[in-house]
Design a protein around this motif. Sequence first.
Motif, PDB file in Angstrom:
ATOM      1  N   ARG A 108      -3.590  26.147  -9.527  1.00  0.00           N
ATOM      2  CA  ARG A 108      -3.146  25.636 -10.821  1.00  0.00           C
ATOM      3  C   ARG A 108      -3.357  24.134 -10.921  1.00  0.00           C
ATOM      4  O   ARG A 108      -3.622  23.601 -11.985  1.00  0.00           O
ATOM      5  CB  ARG A 108      -1.668  25.964 -11.034  1.00  0.00           C
ATOM      6  N   HIS A 109      -3.219  23.458  -9.787  1.00  0.00           N
ATOM      7  CA  HIS A 109      -3.457  22.022  -9.700  1.00  0.00           C
ATOM      8  C   HIS A 109      -3.550  21.668  -8.232  1.00  0.00           C
ATOM      9  O   HIS A 109      -3.280  22.494  -7.357  1.00  0.00           O
ATOM     10  CB  HIS A 109      -2.332  21.226 -10.383  1.00  0.00           C
ATOM     11  N   PHE A 110      -3.940  20.450  -7.937  1.00  0.00           N
ATOM     12  CA  PHE A 110      -4.037  20.046  -6.543  1.00  0.00           C
ATOM     13  C   PHE A 110      -2.646  19.932  -5.930  1.00  0.00           C
ATOM     14  O   PHE A 110      -1.697  19.473  -6.575  1.00  0.00           O
ATOM     15  CB  PHE A 110      -4.757  18.702  -6.422  1.00  0.00           C
ATOM     16  N   SER A 111      -2.519  20.314  -4.661  1.00  0.00           N
ATOM     17  CA  SER A 111      -1.252  20.183  -3.950  1.00  0.00           C
ATOM     18  C   SER A 111      -1.536  19.991  -2.466  1.00  0.00           C
ATOM     19  O   SER A 111      -2.601  20.375  -1.970  1.00  0.00           O
ATOM     20  CB  SER A 111      -0.360  21.408  -4.157  1.00  0.00           C
ATOM     21  N   CYS A 112      -0.599  19.364  -1.793  1.00  0.00           N
ATOM     22  CA  CYS A 112      -0.698  19.122  -0.356  1.00  0.00           C
ATOM     23  C   CYS A 112       0.696  18.720   0.112  1.00  0.00           C
ATOM     24  O   CYS A 112       1.609  18.568  -0.704  1.00  0.00           O
ATOM     25  CB  CYS A 112      -1.728  18.025  -0.067  1.00  0.00           C
ATOM     26  N   PRO A 113       0.919  18.561   1.423  1.00  0.00           N
ATOM     27  CA  PRO A 113       2.270  18.209   1.899  1.00  0.00           C
ATOM     28  C   PRO A 113       2.865  16.971   1.239  1.00  0.00           C
ATOM     29  O   PRO A 113       4.064  16.945   0.921  1.00  0.00           O
ATOM     30  CB  PRO A 113       2.059  18.002   3.402  1.00  0.00           C
ATOM     31  N   LEU A 114       2.064  15.924   1.022  1.00  0.00           N
ATOM     32  CA  LEU A 114       2.604  14.720   0.383  1.00  0.00           C
ATOM     33  C   LEU A 114       3.077  15.004  -1.040  1.00  0.00           C
ATOM     34  O   LEU A 114       4.123  14.509  -1.468  1.00  0.00           O
ATOM     35  CB  LEU A 114       1.560  13.611   0.375  1.00  0.00           C
ATOM     36  N   VAL A 148     -10.503   7.593   2.461  1.00  0.00           N
ATOM     37  CA  VAL A 148      -9.044   7.461   2.473  1.00  0.00           C
ATOM     38  C   VAL A 148      -8.386   8.645   1.759  1.00  0.00           C
ATOM     39  O   VAL A 148      -7.370   9.182   2.218  1.00  0.00           O
ATOM     40  CB  VAL A 148      -8.619   6.125   1.833  1.00  0.00           C
ATOM     41  N   LEU A 149      -8.938   9.062   0.617  1.00  0.00           N
ATOM     42  CA  LEU A 149      -8.403  10.232  -0.081  1.00  0.00           C
ATOM     43  C   LEU A 149      -8.442  11.464   0.828  1.00  0.00           C
ATOM     44  O   LEU A 149      -7.502  12.266   0.848  1.00  0.00           O
ATOM     45  CB  LEU A 149      -9.210  10.515  -1.351  1.00  0.00           C
ATOM     46  N   LYS A 150      -9.522  11.599   1.572  1.00  0.00           N
ATOM     47  CA  LYS A 150      -9.636  12.726   2.495  1.00  0.00           C
ATOM     48  C   LYS A 150      -8.568  12.662   3.575  1.00  0.00           C
ATOM     49  O   LYS A 150      -7.958  13.683   3.926  1.00  0.00           O
ATOM     50  CB  LYS A 150     -11.031  12.727   3.128  1.00  0.00           C
ATOM     51  N   GLU A 151      -8.323  11.457   4.119  1.00  0.00           N
ATOM     52  CA  GLU A 151      -7.302  11.304   5.152  1.00  0.00           C
ATOM     53  C   GLU A 151      -5.901  11.561   4.598  1.00  0.00           C
ATOM     54  O   GLU A 151      -5.062  12.167   5.263  1.00  0.00           O
ATOM     55  CB  GLU A 151      -7.372   9.895   5.744  1.00  0.00           C
ATOM     56  N   LEU A 152      -5.642  11.099   3.388  1.00  0.00           N
ATOM     57  CA  LEU A 152      -4.316  11.262   2.793  1.00  0.00           C
ATOM     58  C   LEU A 152      -4.014  12.709   2.409  1.00  0.00           C
ATOM     59  O   LEU A 152      -2.939  13.235   2.712  1.00  0.00           O
ATOM     60  CB  LEU A 152      -4.206  10.398   1.532  1.00  0.00           C
ATOM     61  N   PHE A 153      -4.966  13.334   1.729  1.00  0.00           N
ATOM     62  CA  PHE A 153      -4.685  14.602   1.071  1.00  0.00           C
ATOM     63  C   PHE A 153      -5.465  15.792   1.609  1.00  0.00           C
ATOM     64  O   PHE A 153      -5.207  16.920   1.214  1.00  0.00           O
ATOM     65  CB  PHE A 153      -4.981  14.472  -0.429  1.00  0.00           C
ATOM     66  N   GLY A 154      -6.447  15.554   2.484  1.00  0.00           N
ATOM     67  CA  GLY A 154      -7.252  16.643   2.993  1.00  0.00           C
ATOM     68  C   GLY A 154      -8.616  16.690   2.319  1.00  0.00           C
ATOM     69  O   GLY A 154      -8.820  16.120   1.245  1.00  0.00           O
ATOM     70  N   PRO A 155      -9.580  17.383   2.931  1.00  0.00           N
ATOM     71  CA  PRO A 155     -10.962  17.410   2.429  1.00  0.00           C
ATOM     72  C   PRO A 155     -11.094  17.943   1.007  1.00  0.00           C
ATOM     73  O   PRO A 155     -11.950  17.483   0.250  1.00  0.00           O
ATOM     74  CB  PRO A 155     -11.678  18.331   3.420  1.00  0.00           C
ATOM     75  N   SER A 156     -10.268  18.919   0.624  1.00  0.00           N
ATOM     76  CA  SER A 156     -10.422  19.518  -0.707  1.00  0.00           C
ATOM     77  C   SER A 156     -10.106  18.542  -1.824  1.00  0.00           C
ATOM     78  O   SER A 156     -10.594  18.705  -2.949  1.00  0.00           O
ATOM     79  CB  SER A 156      -9.533  20.756  -0.841  1.00  0.00           C
ATOM     80  N   ALA A 157      -9.308  17.508  -1.544  1.00  0.00           N
ATOM     81  CA  ALA A 157      -9.010  16.515  -2.576  1.00  0.00           C
ATOM     82  C   ALA A 157     -10.283  15.853  -3.060  1.00  0.00           C
ATOM     83  O   ALA A 157     -10.426  15.525  -4.243  1.00  0.00           O
ATOM     84  CB  ALA A 157      -8.041  15.466  -2.036  1.00  0.00           C
ATOM     85  N   ARG A 189       0.834  -1.200   0.000  1.00  0.00           N
ATOM     86  CA  ARG A 189       0.000   0.000   0.000  1.00  0.00           C
ATOM     87  C   ARG A 189       0.873   1.255   0.000  1.00  0.00           C
ATOM     88  O   ARG A 189       0.643   2.183  -0.773  1.00  0.00           O
ATOM     89  CB  ARG A 189      -0.920  -0.011   1.222  1.00  0.00           C
ATOM     90  N   ARG A 190       1.868   1.288   0.866  1.00  0.00           N
ATOM     91  CA  ARG A 190       2.765   2.447   0.923  1.00  0.00           C
ATOM     92  C   ARG A 190       3.470   2.647  -0.423  1.00  0.00           C
ATOM     93  O   ARG A 190       3.612   3.770  -0.908  1.00  0.00           O
ATOM     94  CB  ARG A 190       3.801   2.255   2.028  1.00  0.00           C
ATOM     95  N   ARG A 191       3.885   1.545  -1.028  1.00  0.00           N
ATOM     96  CA  ARG A 191       4.606   1.637  -2.305  1.00  0.00           C
ATOM     97  C   ARG A 191       3.685   2.162  -3.400  1.00  0.00           C
ATOM     98  O   ARG A 191       4.077   3.029  -4.188  1.00  0.00           O
ATOM     99  CB  ARG A 191       5.150   0.262  -2.682  1.00  0.00           C
ATOM    100  N   HIS A 192       2.450   1.642  -3.468  1.00  0.00           N
ATOM    101  CA  HIS A 192       1.518   2.098  -4.499  1.00  0.00           C
ATOM    102  C   HIS A 192       1.176   3.576  -4.315  1.00  0.00           C
ATOM    103  O   HIS A 192       1.134   4.339  -5.291  1.00  0.00           O
ATOM    104  CB  HIS A 192       0.232   1.269  -4.455  1.00  0.00           C
ATOM    105  N   ILE A 193       0.915   3.983  -3.075  1.00  0.00           N
ATOM    106  CA  ILE A 193       0.583   5.382  -2.811  1.00  0.00           C
ATOM    107  C   ILE A 193       1.749   6.291  -3.192  1.00  0.00           C
ATOM    108  O   ILE A 193       1.575   7.308  -3.875  1.00  0.00           O
ATOM    109  CB  ILE A 193       0.199   5.586  -1.334  1.00  0.00           C
ATOM    110  N   ASP A 233       1.739   7.719   6.481  1.00  0.00           N
ATOM    111  CA  ASP A 233       1.432   7.029   7.732  1.00  0.00           C
ATOM    112  C   ASP A 233       0.278   6.055   7.502  1.00  0.00           C
ATOM    113  O   ASP A 233      -0.868   6.313   7.872  1.00  0.00           O
ATOM    114  CB  ASP A 233       1.078   8.042   8.821  1.00  0.00           C
ATOM    115  N   VAL A 234       0.583   4.924   6.879  1.00  0.00           N
ATOM    116  CA  VAL A 234      -0.483   3.977   6.521  1.00  0.00           C
ATOM    117  C   VAL A 234      -1.141   3.360   7.748  1.00  0.00           C
ATOM    118  O   VAL A 234      -2.312   2.971   7.708  1.00  0.00           O
ATOM    119  CB  VAL A 234       0.062   2.868   5.600  1.00  0.00           C
ATOM    120  N   ASP A 235      -0.417   3.255   8.850  1.00  0.00           N
ATOM    121  CA  ASP A 235      -0.987   2.620  10.043  1.00  0.00           C
ATOM    122  C   ASP A 235      -2.132   3.438  10.629  1.00  0.00           C
ATOM    123  O   ASP A 235      -3.121   2.877  11.118  1.00  0.00           O
ATOM    124  CB  ASP A 235       0.097   2.412  11.103  1.00  0.00           C
ATOM    125  N   SER A 236      -2.021   4.761  10.592  1.00  0.00           N
ATOM    126  CA  SER A 236      -3.091   5.590  11.150  1.00  0.00           C
ATOM    127  C   SER A 236      -4.228   5.794  10.155  1.00  0.00           C
ATOM    128  O   SER A 236      -5.390   5.935  10.540  1.00  0.00           O
ATOM    129  CB  SER A 236      -2.540   6.954  11.579  1.00  0.00           C
TER     130      SER A 236
END
Length: 345
Positions: free
Chosen positions: A199-205, A114-123, A77-81, A264-267
Amino acid sequence: MSAAASPSELRLVVLGLTGAGQRSAVCTILGLQDPQQGPDAADIQECSKHRGEAAGRQVVVVSSPAWFGSDCDPEERRRHISSFIALSSPGPHAFLLCVPLNQPAEGEAKALDVLKELFGPSAVSRNTIILFTHTEELDEDEPLEEYLVTWRKDLRELVERCGDRYHTLEARSGEPEESKAVEELLEKVEQAVADSGARHFSCPLYQEAKERVRQRQVEIVRQRRGKELNGQLTDSPPEENVTEEEMEAVREEAERSIDDLNVDVDSIFPFSASVSPSSPAPPFLWGLWEKLTGWMRWVSTLVRREALLGALVGLFVGGPFGGMMGATVGSVATEVKRRNTQKTK
């Protein structure tokens, strides 16, 4: 300006559960006539990146396996993400979540979580478009919007979470051809980008991925130049004498080398493989669903969804009483729809 930063290039990330039609969507967007020319004929096993032209636009389409299911190994999962983030850096213009009409939407609802947890609500609310597949579920003259409103509250909820953005690329009788459907999809993507004000989606990841990819580009270029000695780079600044043309030439190689972002796939995925809201329905329920929808299509010229509703009632109540109740519900539903149809004429 680099190709990745060009405003004329749209980056799309195609996601979906196994069998949701990701491969077909990628091929349709890129105009590939033979599915064998696109991603692997089987279900997508690894993240892939494809470039092409669609509706007069340069398009990059990144596809990814169903890493958001509970049966995915944590390291896989971590590798695919990490991989799909790197391949779509510095950030996609839209996430396209493939959702089949002929199945319940429980797994897709979890995917949005999961998308919301990974990237935030705006994703989800600003940058995700529901891409409906397997539209053979619809009757020949039944509009997709009508089907969603009348029969599928679960799918309507998905659409609402994504800012009421949805589309299908599967052409039906009397509707625009696939090329027109692709053009309309890209227009919706551009509108979503305009509405987001970025211009495009962005977040810490994605910011981490962008920096990691650039560092790796520099390393590859300098290694090819023979500037690395005993594992130590020279003392000059990393970007010194490295041109943008050289950086772009090794971009995809650099992207494909990133598979360990700080995810942080565990959380985000605390569930076990045996019990999870995102787990697919048990096999017997999937089989039941497929049999019922298949039966419904087989007799669609004689008995429409009203009878299917009655059949479901009879099935779950059981016994002679259930059969009578199911027949009654089906008859009432048929009569209600008949009268509503007459009123609209």
